[in-house]
Every structure is written in C-alpha cells, then in structure tokens.
Design a protein around this motif. Structure first.
Motif, PDB file in Angstrom:
ATOM      1  N   GLY A 290       0.833  -1.234  -0.170  1.00 50.20           N
ATOM      2  CA  GLY A 290       0.043  -0.050  -0.050  1.00 50.20           C
ATOM      3  C   GLY A 290       0.982   1.229   0.083  1.00 50.20           C
ATOM      4  N   GLN A 291       0.285   2.327  -0.232  1.00 49.13           N
ATOM      5  CA  GLN A 291       0.700   3.773  -0.178  1.00 49.13           C
ATOM      6  C   GLN A 291       1.662   3.789   1.083  1.00 49.13           C
ATOM      7  OE1 GLN A 291       0.850   5.651  -2.797  1.00 49.13           O
ATOM      8  NE2 GLN A 291       1.303   7.527  -2.129  1.00 49.13           N
ATOM      9  N   PHE A 292       0.961   3.487   2.301  1.00 50.42           N
ATOM     10  CA  PHE A 292       1.642   3.743   3.597  1.00 50.42           C
ATOM     11  C   PHE A 292       2.936   3.031   3.579  1.00 50.42           C
ATOM     12  CE2 PHE A 292       1.733   3.071   8.288  1.00 50.42           C
ATOM     13  CZ  PHE A 292       1.795   4.214   8.565  1.00 50.42           C
ATOM     14  N   ASP A 293       2.910   1.698   3.340  1.00 51.11           N
ATOM     15  CA  ASP A 293       4.066   0.703   3.316  1.00 51.11           C
ATOM     16  C   ASP A 293       5.127   1.361   2.361  1.00 51.11           C
ATOM     17  OD1 ASP A 293       3.124  -1.076   5.161  1.00 51.11           O
ATOM     18  OD2 ASP A 293       2.512  -2.297   3.806  1.00 51.11           O
ATOM     19  N   ALA A 294       4.800   1.661   1.209  1.00 50.14           N
ATOM     20  CA  ALA A 294       5.705   2.529   0.263  1.00 50.14           C
ATOM     21  C   ALA A 294       6.438   3.686   0.740  1.00 50.14           C
ATOM     22  CB  ALA A 294       4.962   2.680  -1.141  1.00 50.14           C
ATOM     23  N   GLY A 295       5.429   4.305   1.531  1.00 49.65           N
ATOM     24  CA  GLY A 295       6.229   5.565   2.248  1.00 49.65           C
ATOM     25  C   GLY A 295       7.145   5.247   3.182  1.00 49.65           C
ATOM     26  N   PHE A 296       6.786   4.288   4.043  1.00 46.33           N
ATOM     27  CA  PHE A 296       7.971   3.674   5.018  1.00 46.33           C
ATOM     28  C   PHE A 296       9.253   3.149   4.369  1.00 46.33           C
ATOM     29  CE2 PHE A 296       4.657   2.804   8.194  1.00 46.33           C
ATOM     30  CZ  PHE A 296       5.204   3.725   9.184  1.00 46.33           C
ATOM     31  N   LEU A 297       8.910   2.596   3.129  1.00 46.18           N
ATOM     32  CA  LEU A 297      10.120   2.135   2.191  1.00 46.18           C
ATOM     33  C   LEU A 297      10.943   3.350   1.843  1.00 46.18           C
ATOM     34  CD1 LEU A 297      11.791  -0.334   1.350  1.00 46.18           C
ATOM     35  CD2 LEU A 297      10.344  -0.308  -0.726  1.00 46.18           C
TER      36      LEU A 297
END
Length: 84
Positions: free
Chosen positions: A31-38
């Motif tokens: 998701g966008q949230f996990d991609a942001g963490f990456l």
C-alpha cells in the motif's frame, strides 16, 4: 547534509513508483503507507550516497566549465613584453 525532504506531490509519485516496481518485478502488493515507509528507509539509509554522487558530478561539471573559461580567457589575452 540536511534531511532529505520531498514535497507531498513528489512523495506520492515516488511511492507509486515503488509500488509499481514491487508489483511488476517482485509480484508484491504494498500500500501507499508501506511504500512511504520504504521511501523513508531509502532516504535515511542510502540517500546520502545519492546526494554525494550528485555533488561529485556537479563538482566535475563545474571544474570542466572553469577550465573552459580559463582557456577562453587565455585565448583573448593580448601579447605584452611582460613574461609570466
């Protein structure tokens, strides 16, 4: 080096690119949230390497341009009896 900060629009574009890459190359859905963490991980852990490479490239370009300017100045120098 200051902290690497992206605008909201830049962050959205980069996160979409991360999501697309993970989906197409690794068959992983994030998701966008996990991609942001990456993205945050990359910025914090390896961002300085990219930043420094950009600085080195800029220094190389600047040195090359300065050499060209020095040559251009030498070319228009008027002859005199003064010996350098």
């Amino acid at each position: 080096m200051s902290e690497i900060v992206f605008t909201s629009d830049e962050r959205d574009i980069i996160c979409r690119k991360i999501q697309l890459y993970l989906h197409e190359e690794l068959d992983q859905e994030v998701g966008q949230f996990d991609a942001g963490f990456l993205l945050d991980f990359f910025a914090e852990e390896i961002g300085a390497y990219f930043y420094n490479r950009g600085l080195y490239d800029a220094q190389g370009i600047l040195a090359s341009r300065m050499e060209n300017i020095a040559e251009a100045i030498y070319e228009i120098e008027k002859p005199t009896q003064f010996i350098k």
